[in-house]
Design an enzyme around this catalytic site. Structure first.
Site, PDB file in Angstrom:
ATOM      1  N   ASP A 137       0.850  -1.196   0.000  1.00 28.84           N
ATOM      2  CA  ASP A 137       0.000   0.000   0.000  1.00 28.84           C
ATOM      3  C   ASP A 137       0.884   1.243   0.000  1.00 28.84           C
ATOM      4  O   ASP A 137       2.050   1.192   0.435  1.00 28.84           O
ATOM      5  CB  ASP A 137      -0.881   0.031   1.251  1.00 28.84           C
ATOM      6  CG  ASP A 137      -1.859  -1.126   1.307  1.00 28.84           C
ATOM      7  OD1 ASP A 137      -2.122  -1.739   0.252  1.00 28.84           O
ATOM      8  OD2 ASP A 137      -2.357  -1.415   2.414  1.00 28.84           O
ATOM      9  N   ASP A 139       1.118   4.479   1.961  1.00 24.84           N
ATOM     10  CA  ASP A 139       0.635   5.094   3.202  1.00 24.84           C
ATOM     11  C   ASP A 139       1.241   6.483   3.339  1.00 24.84           C
ATOM     12  O   ASP A 139       2.472   6.637   3.375  1.00 24.84           O
ATOM     13  CB  ASP A 139       1.030   4.244   4.409  1.00 24.84           C
ATOM     14  CG  ASP A 139       0.420   2.853   4.355  1.00 24.84           C
ATOM     15  OD1 ASP A 139      -0.817   2.766   4.250  1.00 24.84           O
ATOM     16  OD2 ASP A 139       1.174   1.863   4.390  1.00 24.84           O
TER      17      ASP A 139
END
Length: 211
Positions: A137, A139
């Site tokens: 991901d 972030d």
């Protein structure tokens, strides 16, 4: 010095202190290398800061406390962004999370927002240790001491568009942090994470009701 959630701290891990629920820290925590990550927790002992420790894989995560006097150096997510180490990353044009970062950086910079890189990518850019993979991901955190309107949040999400990986942006206010996606939603309240725990608030730049 006061460190905030997501800041990276370098110290002698053998000096880390365990919490009351787990009196002993695993060997991989105390003997490992690399920085620890500041956690969002109100610590009753003034000489300690709450931290999280990363291991060799995702299953190795541990909460601990670091003596303030043991901290040798630190790095904020915003400093990681300003260093722009991803521009020299060998996988800059191949890794989905880095491809997404190229797009997101242009949008956030275009709005003159102060933003930082957290998570596995932030850790890798700060240390050089390989942490990202094909499904990582992206972030990020946006510093917002002054209110950002819901309409602006929606506009921002629209400009970011479809990305090659999952994006998690937290908006950091003076009272805590909330998800950009949630703030852009239709609900009259939003979940904000603080040192005292999660709260439901109508205005994230003011107080709220603890869950």
């Amino acid at each position: 010095m006061m460190w905030l959630a997501h800041d990276l701290l370098w110290l002698d891990r053998s000096l880390l202190v365990a919490g009351t629920e787990k009196p002993d820290l695993p060997d991989w925590v105390t003997s490992g290398n690399g920085p620890v990550v500041v956690r969002r927790e109100l610590v009753s002992i003034a000489e300690l800061v709450a931290v999280g420790v990363r291991g060799a894989n995702k299953s190795e995560r541990c909460a601990a406390y670091a003596p303030l006097s043991a901290v040798q150096s630190s790095l904020t997510p915003y400093e990681i962004t300003k260093a722009q180490a991803w521009l020299d990353h060998q996988d800059r044009f191949k890794a989905p999370v880095l491809q997404a970062l190229e797009i997101v950086a242009q949008v956030l910079d275009g709005h003159n927002l102060e933003w930082g890189i957290t998570g596995s990518l932030g850790y890798e850019l700060a240390t050089g240790d390989k942490k990202i993979h094909a499904k990582s991901d992206l972030d990020l955190v946006i510093k917002a001491p002054k209110p950002l309107s819901k309409s602006f949040a929606r506009k921002l999400l629209k400009e970011l568009g479809e990305l090659p990986c999952r994006l998690d942006i937290q908006i950091e206010t003076m009272t805590g942090a909330m998800a950009l996606l949630e703030w852009a939603g239709e609900s009259s309240t939003v979940l904000i994470k603080t040192e005292k725990g999660p709260f439901l608030v109508a205005n994230p730049w003011e107080g709220g009701r603890q869950l």
